[in-house]
Design a protein around this motif. Structure first.
Motif, mmCIF file in Angstrom:
data_model
loop_
_atom_site.group_PDB
_atom_site.id
_atom_site.type_symbol
_atom_site.label_atom_id
_atom_site.label_comp_id
_atom_site.label_asym_id
_atom_site.label_seq_id
_atom_site.Cartn_x
_atom_site.Cartn_y
_atom_site.Cartn_z
ATOM 1 N N ALA A 1 -15.248 7.627 0.655
ATOM 2 C CA ALA A 1 -15.027 6.185 -0.156
ATOM 3 C C ALA A 1 -14.066 5.647 0.922
ATOM 4 N N ILE A 2 -12.828 5.497 1.604
ATOM 5 C CA ILE A 2 -11.702 5.363 2.242
ATOM 6 C C ILE A 2 -13.109 5.224 3.339
ATOM 7 N N ILE A 3 -13.565 6.000 4.376
ATOM 8 C CA ILE A 3 -15.489 5.021 5.451
ATOM 9 C C ILE A 3 -15.475 4.079 5.122
ATOM 10 N N MET A 4 -15.811 4.073 3.954
ATOM 11 C CA MET A 4 -16.834 2.605 3.370
ATOM 12 C C MET A 4 -15.072 1.826 3.193
ATOM 13 N N TYR A 5 -14.693 1.525 2.857
ATOM 14 C CA TYR A 5 -13.136 0.923 2.725
ATOM 15 C C TYR A 5 -12.921 0.405 3.815
ATOM 16 N N LEU A 6 -12.860 0.847 4.870
ATOM 17 C CA LEU A 6 -12.381 0.625 5.730
ATOM 18 C C LEU A 6 -14.116 -0.416 7.173
ATOM 19 N N ASP A 7 -14.416 0.495 6.489
ATOM 20 C CA ASP A 7 -15.629 -0.048 7.176
ATOM 21 C C ASP A 7 -15.941 -1.823 6.874
ATOM 22 N N ILE A 8 -15.421 -2.303 5.470
ATOM 23 C CA ILE A 8 -15.704 -3.029 5.187
ATOM 24 C C ILE A 8 -14.437 -3.978 5.338
ATOM 25 N N MET A 9 -13.030 -3.612 5.448
ATOM 26 C CA MET A 9 -11.881 -4.740 5.683
ATOM 27 C C MET A 9 -12.125 -4.261 7.216
ATOM 28 N N GLU A 10 -12.752 -3.641 7.897
ATOM 29 C CA GLU A 10 -12.476 -4.033 9.573
ATOM 30 C C GLU A 10 -13.821 -5.310 9.654
ATOM 31 N N GLU A 11 -14.571 -5.164 9.579
ATOM 32 C CA GLU A 11 -15.512 -6.053 9.007
ATOM 33 C C GLU A 11 -15.187 -7.807 8.595
ATOM 34 N N ALA A 12 -13.958 -7.551 7.275
ATOM 35 C CA ALA A 12 -13.461 -8.471 7.071
ATOM 36 C C ALA A 12 -12.695 -9.047 7.577
ATOM 37 N N GLN A 13 -11.627 -8.531 8.049
ATOM 38 C CA GLN A 13 -10.151 -8.655 9.060
ATOM 39 C C GLN A 13 -10.873 -9.627 10.581
ATOM 40 N N ALA A 14 -12.089 -8.774 10.962
ATOM 41 C CA ALA A 14 -12.652 -9.831 12.177
ATOM 42 C C ALA A 14 -13.345 -11.345 11.873
ATOM 43 N N LYS A 15 -13.845 -10.829 10.397
ATOM 44 C CA LYS A 15 -14.231 -12.393 10.342
ATOM 45 C C LYS A 15 -13.360 -13.122 9.882
ATOM 46 N N TYR A 16 -12.539 -13.085 9.175
ATOM 47 C CA TYR A 16 -11.464 -13.874 8.097
ATOM 48 C C TYR A 16 -9.993 -13.695 8.821
ATOM 49 N N PRO A 17 -9.868 -13.644 9.911
ATOM 50 C CA PRO A 17 -8.657 -13.020 10.235
ATOM 51 C C PRO A 17 -7.381 -13.354 10.221
ATOM 52 N N ARG A 18 -5.889 -12.572 9.560
ATOM 53 C CA ARG A 18 -4.529 -12.406 8.974
ATOM 54 C C ARG A 18 -3.570 -12.147 9.366
ATOM 55 N N ASP A 19 -2.564 -13.063 9.740
ATOM 56 C CA ASP A 19 -1.510 -11.829 10.026
ATOM 57 C C ASP A 19 -0.899 -11.671 8.673
ATOM 58 N N ASP A 20 -0.783 -10.157 8.904
ATOM 59 C CA ASP A 20 0.556 -9.605 8.050
ATOM 60 C C ASP A 20 -0.082 -9.171 6.620
ATOM 61 N N PRO A 21 -1.299 -9.130 6.091
ATOM 62 C CA PRO A 21 -2.429 -8.940 5.381
ATOM 63 C C PRO A 21 -2.019 -8.410 4.537
ATOM 64 N N ARG A 22 -1.439 -7.348 5.082
ATOM 65 C CA ARG A 22 -1.121 -5.304 3.528
ATOM 66 C C ARG A 22 -2.157 -5.763 2.291
ATOM 67 N N ASN A 23 -3.198 -5.469 3.316
ATOM 68 C CA ASN A 23 -4.111 -4.553 2.235
ATOM 69 C C ASN A 23 -3.944 -3.450 2.112
ATOM 70 N N ARG A 24 -4.241 -3.268 1.078
ATOM 71 C CA ARG A 24 -3.895 -1.415 0.415
ATOM 72 C C ARG A 24 -4.690 -0.785 -0.050
ATOM 73 N N ASP A 25 -5.229 0.970 0.445
ATOM 74 C CA ASP A 25 -5.796 2.001 -0.321
ATOM 75 C C ASP A 25 -5.098 2.775 -1.303
ATOM 76 N N ILE A 26 -5.471 2.402 -2.228
ATOM 77 C CA ILE A 26 -4.660 2.960 -3.451
ATOM 78 C C ILE A 26 -5.574 4.312 -3.909
ATOM 79 N N HIS A 27 -4.302 5.701 -3.552
ATOM 80 C CA HIS A 27 -5.224 6.417 -3.503
ATOM 81 C C HIS A 27 -5.031 7.490 -2.177
ATOM 82 N N CYS A 28 -5.563 6.788 -1.361
ATOM 83 C CA CYS A 28 -6.330 7.135 -0.403
ATOM 84 C C CYS A 28 -6.003 8.453 0.232
ATOM 85 N N THR A 29 -6.467 9.693 -1.099
ATOM 86 C CA THR A 29 -6.269 10.503 -0.367
ATOM 87 C C THR A 29 -6.509 11.947 0.446
#
Length: 537
Positions: free
Chosen positions: A343-371
């Protein structure tokens, strides 16, 4: 200038960047006026100053639970049957008896709902089947959820009413447990619950939400929590606002709102930052996979106790991408439940795409649990600036049932506080209550000792110091909610949130951390809880 309140003759653990300590604190207008020596602080005492003699006791910053479901639990107490070990349920017979009692007081045909079931705490070491739940009632549809919240069970009438049989396919993002002939036997993974109960969970009345929230948040204060970062929907938001408007909100709250409400929020222009120092919206919550306590998190290596089972994804790549990208485009911050490494891999893949397409300074997106992590995932998380918050109490509270499922080697890569800290990632910790008890000292105890309730070592390479464990419940939690300039440490100018402990957490034997008493909780310079002599902490 005279202080409104001073605390003197103590050991002040400031959690500032120098990890300095002090003897006394002065408070004015709800903020820290002075942190220093007794002499310095006593010089600020005037005629109207409240003076608290600590008598050598320890003071730490107010503790912050960086992910939980307190409001939902509070309302649930008013609606559901508590099936936890703490409620006296130790066997399937006990569980069925509790449900039978509620059914006897419920009109035929109406739902009977239980929560907090934990198979590892039952004598049989398994979940009840639909047929055992039938013993509680065949005239009421019955459904119950586990302590992790990602696995449920239902009785035969519930299946019949939903039209679910051996011919019913598993839903997207879910699964029915079945016998060898394909007949569902009661277990419901993730979205399968939506088929059995399409109307969703019971909606509490406004009064139930209010009373339940007030009760549990006051209990949080009694356990040293001065702020909780809660996951909320409509009824929880309303209850929080009702408490706030009535002047009865016991502690501070930050809120992640379920992403299904994104369109309504976006229409109104509501996103991160709406609110004040007491109550504020922080982000949107999305679910990727199952639960660690239920042993259903989506992993890349099979579960050792279930050969061929790799956990359950609660979504697809297409659905997750569409929902997250739509919200991220409009400036929303994402807090994603991603437990297992798959699940973490899928989330990171999507956030990598999101940040590249809609870049933002200091986004502080979170992974809850990240176990369940690997060194490669830690590197990716750091590069993307994702902020993990890990389970604090799980090693201690759930650890004994995790060993057979994950194995000792993989547990060295779970709840990986040290790996993240060593990599310079601003990790926080949380209870995820009701998935585990919320007292933060139990969590700090678990992070420091890495031993289960039965005393078994678990992932010992991830042990952290007491100071670093505190960091996960103070300064790092404050950072994850954009409060680093106000909360998390005892520094002049910050909000006067602090906790008085019965013993010095830095010097007490670590095996006793969870038993340290909470003697006083202070928020905004006001004492919101003071333990009475002889009162249990």
């Amino acid at each position: 200038m005279h202080a409104d309140m001073v605390l003197v003759n103590g050991k002040i653990v400031t959690m500032d960047s120098q990890e300095s300590t002090a003897e006394a604190i002065a408070v004015k207008y709800g903020r820290l006026l002075k942190v220093g020596t007794d002499k310095e602080v006593r010089g600020l005492v005037g005629e109207g100053t409240r003076v608290i003699d600590l008598k050598g006791r320890c003071v730490i910053p107010g503790l912050i639970d960086s992910h939980c479901h307190m409001m939902n639990v509070g309302a649930g107490r008013m609606l559901y049957v508590d099936l936890s070990e703490e409620a006296g349920v130790h066997s399937i017979k006990d569980l069925v008896g509790r449900l039978r009692e509620r059914a006897a007081a419920t009109p035929a045909g109406e739902w009977v709902i239980g929560y907090q079931e934990d198979d590892s705490k039952l004598k049989e070491k398994r979940h009840p089947t639909r047929y055992e739940l039938d013993e509680a009632s065949t005239e009421h549809p019955i459904i119950l959820s586990t302590v992790g919240g990602h696995f449920s069970m239902a009785n035969s009438l519930a299946f019949e009413n939903a039209g679910v049989s051996k011919d019913t396919p598993d839903p997207v993002g879910g699964k029915f447990d079945r016998d060898d002939s394909g007949i569902p036997v009661g277990g419901l993974h993730e979205t399968a619950i939506d088929i059995i109960r399409p109307e969703g969970r019971s909606v509490p009345t406004r009064e139930q939400s209010y009373r339940g929230a007030k009760e549990i948040l006051q209990e949080c204060a009694e356990n040293g929590l001065t702020c909780v970062y809660d996951t909320v929907g409509r009824s929880e938001i309303r209850a929080a606002l009702d408490l706030m408007n009535a002047g009865e909100l016991p502690i501070r709250m930050r809120m992640d709102i379920y992403i299904d409400l994104f369109k309504e929020l976006d229409t109104l222009g509501i996103y991160r930052g709406l609110g004040d120092d007491w109550l504020r919206i922080s982000g949107l919550k999305f679910f990727f996979d199952g639960a660690i306590s239920a042993r259903t998190a989506a992993v890349t290596e099979e579960y050792l106790n279930k050969p061929g089972f790799y956990g359950v994804m609660a979504t697809t790549r297409e659905i997750a991408t569409e929902k997250i990208m739509s919200a991220y485009k409009e400036g929303y911050r994402i807090s994603a439940h991603a437990n297992g490494d798959r699940a973490i891999i899928m989330y990171l893949d999507i956030m990598e795409e999101a940040q590249a397409k809609y870049p933002r300074d200091d986004p502080r997106n979170r992974d809850i649990h990240c176990t369940v992590i690997t060194p490669e995932l830690v590197d990716r998380i750091k590069k993307l600036g994702i902020l993990p918050t890990i389970f604090g109490p799980y090693v201690y509270y759930h650890g004994d049932k995790l060993i057979p499922a994950f194995g000792e080697e993989r547990l060295e890569r779970m709840f990986a506080a040290k790996s993240f800290l060593d990599a310079g990632v601003r990790i926080a910790a949380h209870s995820d209550h009701p998935c585990a008890p919320y007292p933060p000292l139990m969590a700090i105890h678990g992070l420091v000792n890495r031993k289960t309730k039965a005393g078994r070592p678990i992932g010992s390479s991830q042990k952290v110091s007491v100071t670093n464990a505190l960091r996960l419940y103070t300064v790092n939690s404050a950072y994850q909610q954009f409060d680093e300039d106000k909360l998390g440490s005892l520094e002049e100018g910050k909000l006067a949130d602090m906790v008085v402990l019965g013993e010095n957490i830095l010097t007490v034997p670590t095996e006793r951390i969870k038993d340290i008493s909470i003697d006083m909780t202070i928020i905004d310079g006001r004492v919101v809880f003071a333990r009475k002599p002889g009162q249990d902490s």
